[in-house]
Design a protein around this motif. Structure first.
Motif, PDB file in Angstrom:
ATOM      1  N   GLU A  28      53.260  25.146 -22.229  1.00  0.00           N
ATOM      2  CA  GLU A  28      53.470  25.569 -20.849  1.00  0.00           C
ATOM      3  C   GLU A  28      54.834  26.224 -20.670  1.00  0.00           C
ATOM      4  O   GLU A  28      55.001  27.118 -19.834  1.00  0.00           O
ATOM      5  N   SER A  29      55.858  25.768 -21.490  1.00  0.00           N
ATOM      6  CA  SER A  29      57.187  26.359 -21.351  1.00  0.00           C
ATOM      7  C   SER A  29      57.269  27.731 -21.993  1.00  0.00           C
ATOM      8  O   SER A  29      58.175  28.508 -21.702  1.00  0.00           O
ATOM      9  N   LEU A  30      56.349  28.033 -22.907  1.00  0.00           N
ATOM     10  CA  LEU A  30      56.329  29.327 -23.577  1.00  0.00           C
ATOM     11  C   LEU A  30      55.514  30.321 -22.765  1.00  0.00           C
ATOM     12  O   LEU A  30      54.487  29.969 -22.179  1.00  0.00           O
ATOM     13  N   SER A  31      56.007  31.617 -22.767  1.00  0.00           N
ATOM     14  CA  SER A  31      55.298  32.634 -21.994  1.00  0.00           C
ATOM     15  C   SER A  31      55.708  34.009 -22.474  1.00  0.00           C
ATOM     16  O   SER A  31      56.790  34.172 -23.061  1.00  0.00           O
ATOM     17  N   PRO A  36      63.307  34.323 -24.103  1.00  0.00           N
ATOM     18  CA  PRO A  36      63.763  35.217 -25.166  1.00  0.00           C
ATOM     19  C   PRO A  36      62.614  35.673 -26.057  1.00  0.00           C
ATOM     20  O   PRO A  36      61.519  35.106 -26.038  1.00  0.00           O
ATOM     21  N   ILE A  37      62.885  36.720 -26.845  1.00  0.00           N
ATOM     22  CA  ILE A  37      61.848  37.295 -27.717  1.00  0.00           C
ATOM     23  C   ILE A  37      61.360  36.260 -28.726  1.00  0.00           C
ATOM     24  O   ILE A  37      60.167  36.199 -29.065  1.00  0.00           O
ATOM     25  N   GLU A  42      56.870  32.857 -30.653  1.00  0.00           N
ATOM     26  CA  GLU A  42      56.305  31.519 -30.845  1.00  0.00           C
ATOM     27  C   GLU A  42      55.046  31.317 -29.996  1.00  0.00           C
ATOM     28  O   GLU A  42      54.057  30.723 -30.452  1.00  0.00           O
ATOM     29  N   TYR A  43      55.091  31.849 -28.770  1.00  0.00           N
ATOM     30  CA  TYR A  43      53.917  31.750 -27.882  1.00  0.00           C
ATOM     31  C   TYR A  43      52.707  32.473 -28.492  1.00  0.00           C
ATOM     32  O   TYR A  43      51.594  31.952 -28.530  1.00  0.00           O
ATOM     33  N   ARG A  62      45.621  37.919 -30.154  1.00  0.00           N
ATOM     34  CA  ARG A  62      44.996  38.697 -29.086  1.00  0.00           C
ATOM     35  C   ARG A  62      45.685  40.050 -28.957  1.00  0.00           C
ATOM     36  O   ARG A  62      46.897  40.149 -28.975  1.00  0.00           O
ATOM     37  N   GLU A  63      44.860  41.074 -28.802  1.00  0.00           N
ATOM     38  CA  GLU A  63      45.410  42.419 -28.717  1.00  0.00           C
ATOM     39  C   GLU A  63      46.302  42.579 -27.481  1.00  0.00           C
ATOM     40  O   GLU A  63      47.358  43.212 -27.537  1.00  0.00           O
TER      41      GLU A  63
END
Length: 206
Positions: A28-31, A36-37, A42-43, A62-63
């Motif tokens: 949930e914290s990743l987006s 940051p990149i 990581e997401y 996913r494309e």
């Protein structure tokens, strides 16, 4: 025995649920919309699937996530390049300012050296000489003038003494001349009277 197995089973479930909850919180914290990149990569990695083919493990991404990640990377690079350009411009301005300051510092140092040299020097007969040399020349001239004044006073006194002596000698000579003239006149008068007496005697004798 059954209680021990039950407790072990509950512990395994609790551990699994905690790990699942942490993974869920991390997901949930990743987006791709913020962060940051590195966290965006990581997401994408966590949202990708995998499979094996010919003993090689592949990640299926996913494309849309890949395009979004590429867009974010390009935006970040653009922002970095813009920031680098701004920093280079600032550095260039600072270098120009430093160069101007160094030039002014050199001019100020040159002017200060000229002022110091001018302060420590004097103009003598159109020539620039140091104060020490000027003082030596000045005091030498003053000493020379005092010496000339002393010689003039000495000569004047000597001449005055000689003049007074000459006047005194002249006065004495005039006195002696007057005495001599008076005595000569007296002798002449005596001779004249004697001559007249002789003439008178000869007249009477005839």
């Amino acid at each position: 025995m059954k209680i021990s197995r039950l407790l072990f089973f509950l512990a395994v479930l609790l551990t699994a649920s905690v790990s699942f909850a942490q993974d869920s919180e991390d997901d949930e914290s990743l987006s791709l919309d913020s962060g940051p990149i590195g966290s965006q990569f990581e997401y994408v990695t966590k949202k990708s699937g995998n499979y094996r083919a010919d003993g090689v493990r592949y990640e299926v991404v996913r494309e849309t996530n890949l395009y979004k990640l590429r867009e974010n990377v390009l935006d970040s690079l653009k922002a970095f390049n813009k920031r680098i350009a701004e920093l280079n411009s600032t550095i260039s301005e600072h270098e120009t300012t430093i160069s101007s300051i160094n030039k002014k510092l050199e001019e100020t140092t040159t002017n200060l050296a000229a002022v110091t040299e001018e302060k420590d020097s004097m103009s003598f007969l159109g020539l620039s000489v140091s104060k020490g040399t000027y003082n030596i020349i000045l005091w030498t001239i003053i000493a020379g003038l005092f010496i000339l004044l002393g010689l003039f006073v000495y000569k004047f006194r000597s001449s005055n003494i000689l003049t007074q002596e000459a006047k005194q000698n002249l006065a004495e000579l005039e006195v002696e001349y007057e005495d001599h003239r008076r005595r000569a006149l007296e002798r002449e008068q005596k001779i004249s009277r004697k001559l007249q007496d002789e003439l008178n005697k000869q007249k009477k004798a005839k």
